[in-house]
Design a protein around this motif. Structure first.
Motif, PDB file in Angstrom:
ATOM      1  N   PHE A 197      -7.961  34.662 -27.872  1.00  0.00           N
ATOM      2  CA  PHE A 197      -9.070  34.767 -28.839  1.00  0.00           C
ATOM      3  C   PHE A 197      -8.924  33.634 -29.859  1.00  0.00           C
ATOM      4  N   LEU A 198      -9.945  32.800 -29.952  1.00  0.00           N
ATOM      5  CA  LEU A 198      -9.902  31.724 -30.953  1.00  0.00           C
ATOM      6  C   LEU A 198      -9.949  32.330 -32.342  1.00  0.00           C
ATOM      7  N   ASP A 199      -9.280  31.683 -33.298  1.00  0.00           N
ATOM      8  CA  ASP A 199      -9.403  32.110 -34.698  1.00  0.00           C
ATOM      9  C   ASP A 199     -10.879  32.028 -35.077  1.00  0.00           C
ATOM     10  N   GLU A 200     -11.284  32.895 -36.002  1.00  0.00           N
ATOM     11  CA  GLU A 200     -12.715  32.933 -36.356  1.00  0.00           C
ATOM     12  C   GLU A 200     -13.199  31.595 -36.929  1.00  0.00           C
ATOM     13  N   ASP A 201     -12.290  30.838 -37.588  1.00  0.00           N
ATOM     14  CA  ASP A 201     -12.709  29.530 -38.121  1.00  0.00           C
ATOM     15  C   ASP A 201     -12.484  28.409 -37.100  1.00  0.00           C
ATOM     16  N   ARG A 202     -12.114  28.761 -35.876  1.00  0.00           N
ATOM     17  CA  ARG A 202     -11.880  27.821 -34.765  1.00  0.00           C
ATOM     18  C   ARG A 202     -10.876  26.719 -35.114  1.00  0.00           C
ATOM     19  N   GLY A 232      -5.757  27.510 -26.808  1.00  0.00           N
ATOM     20  CA  GLY A 232      -7.149  27.806 -26.433  1.00  0.00           C
ATOM     21  C   GLY A 232      -8.028  26.584 -26.619  1.00  0.00           C
ATOM     22  N   LEU A 233      -7.847  25.905 -27.742  1.00  0.00           N
ATOM     23  CA  LEU A 233      -8.702  24.749 -28.027  1.00  0.00           C
ATOM     24  C   LEU A 233      -8.400  23.588 -27.078  1.00  0.00           C
ATOM     25  N   LEU A 234      -7.136  23.429 -26.686  1.00  0.00           N
ATOM     26  CA  LEU A 234      -6.802  22.360 -25.738  1.00  0.00           C
ATOM     27  C   LEU A 234      -7.350  22.696 -24.349  1.00  0.00           C
ATOM     28  N   GLN A 235      -7.262  23.980 -23.992  1.00  0.00           N
ATOM     29  CA  GLN A 235      -7.783  24.393 -22.684  1.00  0.00           C
ATOM     30  C   GLN A 235      -9.289  24.117 -22.587  1.00  0.00           C
ATOM     31  N   ALA A 236      -9.977  24.271 -23.718  1.00  0.00           N
ATOM     32  CA  ALA A 236     -11.430  24.047 -23.727  1.00  0.00           C
ATOM     33  C   ALA A 236     -11.777  22.608 -23.349  1.00  0.00           C
ATOM     34  N   LEU A 237     -10.827  21.687 -23.571  1.00  0.00           N
ATOM     35  CA  LEU A 237     -11.093  20.280 -23.255  1.00  0.00           C
ATOM     36  C   LEU A 237     -11.251  20.026 -21.754  1.00  0.00           C
ATOM     37  N   SER A 238     -10.880  21.000 -20.926  1.00  0.00           N
ATOM     38  CA  SER A 238     -11.073  20.803 -19.489  1.00  0.00           C
ATOM     39  C   SER A 238     -12.567  20.728 -19.170  1.00  0.00           C
ATOM     40  N   MET A 239     -13.414  21.143 -20.130  1.00  0.00           N
ATOM     41  CA  MET A 239     -14.871  21.074 -19.986  1.00  0.00           C
ATOM     42  C   MET A 239     -15.348  21.839 -18.762  1.00  0.00           C
ATOM     43  N   GLN A 270     -14.219  28.868 -24.549  1.00  0.00           N
ATOM     44  CA  GLN A 270     -13.275  29.716 -25.276  1.00  0.00           C
ATOM     45  C   GLN A 270     -14.041  30.347 -26.427  1.00  0.00           C
ATOM     46  N   ARG A 271     -13.756  31.636 -26.685  1.00  0.00           N
ATOM     47  CA  ARG A 271     -14.523  32.353 -27.713  1.00  0.00           C
ATOM     48  C   ARG A 271     -13.574  33.100 -28.654  1.00  0.00           C
ATOM     49  N   SER A 272     -14.105  33.476 -29.815  1.00  0.00           N
ATOM     50  CA  SER A 272     -13.327  34.292 -30.765  1.00  0.00           C
ATOM     51  C   SER A 272     -13.538  35.768 -30.430  1.00  0.00           C
ATOM     52  N   ALA A 273     -12.740  36.642 -31.045  1.00  0.00           N
ATOM     53  CA  ALA A 273     -12.893  38.090 -30.805  1.00  0.00           C
ATOM     54  C   ALA A 273     -14.296  38.539 -31.222  1.00  0.00           C
ATOM     55  N   THR A 274     -14.814  37.958 -32.310  1.00  0.00           N
ATOM     56  CA  THR A 274     -16.160  38.359 -32.758  1.00  0.00           C
ATOM     57  C   THR A 274     -17.208  37.933 -31.729  1.00  0.00           C
ATOM     58  N   HIS A 293     -11.895  47.497 -30.362  1.00  0.00           N
ATOM     59  CA  HIS A 293     -10.588  47.399 -31.021  1.00  0.00           C
ATOM     60  C   HIS A 293      -9.919  46.125 -30.535  1.00  0.00           C
ATOM     61  N   VAL A 294      -9.412  45.331 -31.445  1.00  0.00           N
ATOM     62  CA  VAL A 294      -8.818  44.042 -31.074  1.00  0.00           C
ATOM     63  C   VAL A 294      -7.318  44.072 -31.352  1.00  0.00           C
ATOM     64  N   ARG A 295      -6.511  43.597 -30.393  1.00  0.00           N
ATOM     65  CA  ARG A 295      -5.057  43.458 -30.606  1.00  0.00           C
ATOM     66  C   ARG A 295      -4.648  42.023 -30.313  1.00  0.00           C
ATOM     67  N   HIS A 296      -4.030  41.389 -31.295  1.00  0.00           N
ATOM     68  CA  HIS A 296      -3.422  40.082 -31.046  1.00  0.00           C
ATOM     69  C   HIS A 296      -1.994  40.372 -30.614  1.00  0.00           C
ATOM     70  N   THR A 297      -1.683  40.157 -29.344  1.00  0.00           N
ATOM     71  CA  THR A 297      -0.323  40.454 -28.876  1.00  0.00           C
ATOM     72  C   THR A 297       0.546  39.259 -29.268  1.00  0.00           C
ATOM     73  N   ASP A 298       1.878  39.430 -29.180  1.00  0.00           N
ATOM     74  CA  ASP A 298       2.718  38.251 -29.468  1.00  0.00           C
ATOM     75  C   ASP A 298       2.997  37.482 -28.179  1.00  0.00           C
TER      76      ASP A 298
END
Ligand code: SAM
Length: 340
Positions: free
Chosen positions: A282-287, A293-300, A305-309, A324-329
């Motif tokens: 889940f991307l941070d809400e402020d991206r 996640g952001l590097l993976q998005a560069l594969s175009m 990639q999306r945020s939980a919202t 319900h959202v859980r950020h696992t470690d």
């Protein structure tokens, strides 16, 4: 331009280190260095060179680079053996081996990323440039076009699912669900983690026929008969009935239109009270992160990639609420929602 000389040097060092770390890791893994040193710890460079059929000079450089990266240990003489990291993740028969994923990155992801400048200029996936063939659906046209590529991709998914599966399966209390369907569940690695974590749960893995045909290769020795496999295309075919649907690392591969098609099919298959568990980065809400996640998005890829919202809004539009959202470690985050 205003960076201090120290910052410039450390930035250059970082670029240099990242590139060469990957190349050394991919090459050592492909040449079976970690397997050789697992079965015969304490070999010197000449002996390793003989085992991996390579030059002594090249092998020595590779082994020393691996020592500097913490992948190997070096003792007097000098002799080499795997570091704890290599023993746990880099030898091919380790329970949590990442070999499959490393091979996939080496053969498929690295060539794609070597055309990153074009990917950024054009905003499209560079599969055709990297492999000389067009691909509209990466799975059906690229990953599954040849037997050995399919097996390599499945091994990659299997190794990541084994690393992430327990954290995903235990993120929520799922004791009220008796049957689950893991859509795009690939080798079943995630499904086996769910049945291990939830003794009352049976899981049907739903995936394309070519994938399900090969799931026998990945069946654990102590396999649970609560995991079964059904073939189909989740955009076209009827989905198996279940109390809980699982989408692990599926939605990021597809654009919003395809996600709506899939969620609408799941929503139609659900009765009120059914659950849908989505697991993704889940991307941070402020991206601003996480960078994986952001590097993976560069594969175009055609997905995103999306945020939980963003995921929650997509789900709500198909009648799934109480998100319900859980950020696992671990590497994947998880969200559970219920059909109204
Ligand atoms: N869920 C697994 C995991 O977390 O390890 C695998 C994720 S992998 C990125 C995507 C999976 O979706 C693959 O197993 C692929 O075969 C499957 N898939 C892709 N398109 C599909 C389709 N149209 N119908 C069914 N499965 C599909």
């Amino acid at each position: 331009p205003s960076a201090s000389p120290v910052h410039k040097v450390s930035f250059e060092f970082c670029c240099f280190r990242l590139t060469f770390t990957q190349l050394a890791l991919f090459t050592a893994s492909k040449m079976r260095v970690f397997d050789v040193l697992h079965s015969r710890p304490g070999l010197d460079a000449t002996q390793v060179a003989h085992e991996i059929k390579a030059s002594v000079k090249g092998t020595e450089c590779l082994l020393e680079a691996c020592v500097s990266l913490g992948l190997l240990e070096k003792y007097q003489k000098p002799m080499y053996e795997n570091s704890d990291l290599a023993r746990r993740f880099l030898r091919s028969d380790a329970p949590l081996s990442l070999q499959g994923y490393i091979q996939h990155c080496n053969e498929l992801v690295w060539p794609l990323f070597s055309h990153l400048e074009s990917a950024v200029r054009e905003g499209t996936n560079q599969y055709e440039k990297a492999f000389g063939r067009k691909s509209d659906d990466l799975f059906q046209d690229a990953y599954y076009s040849r037997h050995e590529v399919k097996l390599r991709f499945m091994k990659a998914m299997h190794s990541m699912a084994k690393i992430t599966g327990k954290a995903v399966a235990t993120a929520f209390d799922l004791s009220s669900f008796k049957t689950a369907c893991d859509l795009g569940g690939c080798t079943g690695a995630m499904a086996y983690e769910f049945t291990k974590a939830h003794p009352g749960l049976s899981v049907t893995v739903f995936d394309l026929p070519g994938v399900v045909d090969m799931c026998g290769h990945f069946r654990p020795r102590d396999a649970d008969n609560r995991v079964s496999f059904v073939t189909g295309d989740f955009f076209k075919d009827e989905l198996p009935k279940a109390d809980l649907y699982i989408l692990a690392r599926i939605l990021h591969d597809w654009p919003d239109e395809k996600v709506h098609t899939l969620l609408s099919k799941i929503s139609d298959a659900c009765t009120p009270g059914c659950g849908l568990l989505v697991s993704e980065i889940f991307l941070d809400e402020d991206r601003r992160g996480p960078c994986r996640g952001l590097l993976q998005a560069l594969s175009m890829s055609q997905g995103k990639q999306r945020s939980a919202t963003e995921y929650s809004l997509l789900l709500k539009s198909h009648g799934f609420t109480a998100v319900h959202v859980r950020h696992t470690d671990n590497l994947l985050d998880t969200l559970l929602c219920i059909k109204e």
